[in-house]
Design an enzyme around this catalytic site. Sequence first.
Site, PDB file in Angstrom:
ATOM      1  CD  GLU A  48       5.823   5.532   0.039  1.00 52.49           C
ATOM      2  OE1 GLU A  48       4.894   5.157  -0.707  1.00 52.49           O
ATOM      3  OE2 GLU A  48       5.693   5.696   1.258  1.00 52.49           O
ATOM      4  CD  GLU A  92       1.670   0.187   0.628  1.00 50.13           C
ATOM      5  OE1 GLU A  92       1.985   1.312   0.261  1.00 50.13           O
ATOM      6  OE2 GLU A  92       1.260  -0.697  -0.140  1.00 50.13           O
ATOM      7  CD  GLU A 111       2.296   6.733   0.692  1.00 51.62           C
ATOM      8  OE1 GLU A 111       1.943   5.823   1.455  1.00 51.62           O
ATOM      9  OE2 GLU A 111       2.332   6.615  -0.554  1.00 51.62           O
ATOM     10  CG  ASN A 114       3.563   7.829  -3.483  1.00 56.00           C
ATOM     11  OD1 ASN A 114       3.933   6.666  -3.317  1.00 56.00           O
ATOM     12  ND2 ASN A 114       2.678   8.433  -2.693  1.00 56.00           N
ATOM     13  CG  ASP A 124       4.408   2.271  -2.845  1.00 58.50           C
ATOM     14  OD1 ASP A 124       3.982   1.623  -1.886  1.00 58.50           O
ATOM     15  OD2 ASP A 124       3.878   3.317  -3.251  1.00 58.50           O
TER      16      ASP A 124
END
Length: 279
Positions: free
Chosen positions: A149, A236, A58, A117, A179
């Site tokens: 995301e 996460e 990520e 993101n 997310d």
Amino acid sequence: AKNVSDSFHSFFHPMMRASYNRKLAIEEGLTGDLKANGFYYTLQPQIDGNSGELIGAEVLSRWVHPEFGEISPLEFIQAAEESGHIASLTSHLCAEVFAQIKEWEEKFGWNLRTAINMTPSLLGNPVFFDDFFRLMEQFKIHPKLIEIEITEQAELSYSPQTLKNLLLCKSKGISIAIDDFGTGFSMISYLTHFPINKIKIDKSFVEKIGQDRKSEAVLKSLIHLAKSIECDLVAEGVEQIEEAEFLLANDCSIFQGYLYDKPLTVIDFEAKYLQTRFE
Ligand code: C2E
Ligand code: CA
Ligand code: CA
Ligand code: CA
């Protein structure tokens, strides 16, 4: 004679002035040459807990401001949203990331997914997506190397434009992850409205493993939900062995968290994950 700055001083409380100046300076820094202004990004590995292998990464933005030092992405992403700079910031980021992916593909045969993101406002923005797809073509990035995301700073609108952009991504083969699942705005109804193929379980659930029976039960049902609609799963904020063991035992095996690695600079990521594994 009274100048502008005098009236400014008398009008604002010193604290207000400081935060006002910070806000203005941050907005100022969001324009122009972002790299020169101190922007860069890090990569956090996503690991298969069964094999220990890297399965993707990520992208997490960083900003060391010349005046204020390190600024949290939560603060500058919010500022970028409010000041209308989020599209240019994210396009800049994509160009940097795509160039790196291409270099790694050529050098190491890199073929894993990189997640970027995106805020809800971007998802409804056709100009941004034109730019995004154009950059992918320009850098010759295969869509299977990219994941979006959806971050949750604001509620994702069910606008036709958002749906259109996400369907376009899906049709190209870009993966779409939701997310912070289970918190805030990241709602179950997204799963039926949008072409989501991955769920990221928020770290607030992971950190309660071994501490709170009810949260563990919720976590198990989130995992079950994801499996039943054939969504991939990432947990996460995995920090402890016990958390990883609980997740593995409950059929969730892809992890992101300090137990494996913190977000790494491009140089460190390459040294640790590419030079050893892809050569
Ligand atoms: P996020 O997308 O949920 O990213 C995960 C955050 O958790 C990151 O914080 C990461 O550094 C942190 N983290 C990773 N592993 C662990 C762990 O084991 N324990 C704990 N306690 N934390 C862990 P970070 O980098 O400060 O980013 C904060 C948020 O800012 C991100 O949350 C994301 O919503 C947003 N953000 C960051 N970069 C970007 C960007 O380029 N674009 C957008 N739109 N948002 C971004
Ligand atoms: Ca994220
Ligand atoms: Ca998250
Ligand atoms: Ca978060």
